[in-house]
Design a protein around this motif. Sequence first.
Motif: not given
Ligand SMILES: Cc1ncc(COP(=O)(O)O)c(C=O)c1O
Length: 355
Positions: A43-46, A70, A74, A112, A114, A116, A139, A141-142, A160, A162-163
């Motif tokens: 389930a990706s970053d989430t 984001f 949390w 987080t 960064n 996003t 977190d 992710t970005s 995750s 995809q970033k």
């Molecule tokens: C900072 C941050 N956290 C969480 C997420 C959610 O990521 P995912 O869709 O990979 O679960 C994103 C997605 O853009 C994000 O930018």
Amino acid sequence: MAHALLGRSHRAAEPKAQLADLIARTRRLLGVPETYRIGIVPASDTGAFEMAMWSMLGVRPVDVLAWESFGQGWATDATKQLELDDCRVLAAPYGELPDLGEVRPEADVIFTWNGTTSGARVPDADWIAADRQGLTFCDATSAAFSQRLDWEKLDVVTFSWQKAMGGEAAHGMLILSPRAVERLEGYVPPRPLPKIFRMTKGGKLNEGIFRGETINTPSMLAVADAIDALDWIERIGGLEATIARSEANFRALQEWVDRTDWVENLVTEPAHRSNTSVCLRITDPDFARLDEAAQRAFVKRMTALLDEAGAAHDIGAHRDAPPGLRVWCGATVETADIERLTPWLDWAFATATTS
Ligand SMILES: Cc1ncc(COP(=O)(O)O)c(C=O)c1O
């Protein structure tokens, strides 16, 4: 593309070796210490972030830093879903950071790296105490692959594919410090954990997860794509190169912002400006006079023009952010394309103003 082991059991030797290879490359390229575990989770970053929150929080006070959607997500998890005792949300509006000096060293900290959706990031981890008693949950992710992460200050890191890697979305990367593992092995949270959140067995860490023995079936297509992305990062010079590319992209965009009178970076403090998810606000006085719905309609006209012209896709601000633009400046973007984009932005602004 790396050989995608489709239609095979992910528990067979070759697919398992590919999953382990992905973990090893991630460690090498990001400079993750040998003592830290790296897992590929559902389930990706989430998924990665929530499995850490659900598994580890509740034993200490918690400080959640939230300055965009984001981080706010949390905070909602911590307060409304987990209903943690002694949980403080240190919030700031879009474009700003909360006072990082407020964070309690005895608390677990959720943030987080960064943001996003606001384009505001922490400048470093100097605000995190080296001798903290709490754990830090980051977190990234970005941020991962575009900004330097200070591993000594981070206990749980997730991102995750995809970033900044430009990979296919699917799985989350979960990185744990030895102290995070200690927490997992020494604390039984007072809540049921679904199977896809469970990282321990009989009070011991399930080490297999961190060797590529995933909890459930992964997408081997996404895995091959992620290896491909890491291959590319390795070829261009690793982390230094991806950070330099993001920096160059950000500089090219910011130079245009600095010489353009209708737009500003949403983040006023230069040290807090993201080099990946760069968020811009429109400062033109006629735009400022519009109500929010009209401002959103104006931005929509601009982004539709850019989309139709094939000049830029999806560069409207996130739906939860103030109306404006957001330009991805991560490592997979060519600086020449950012330079080519800026006249199109001027054109779209002028055209939307007169239409
Ligand atoms: C900072 C941050 N956290 C969480 C997420 C959610 O990521 P995912 O869709 O990979 O679960 C994103 C997605 O853009 C994000 O930018």
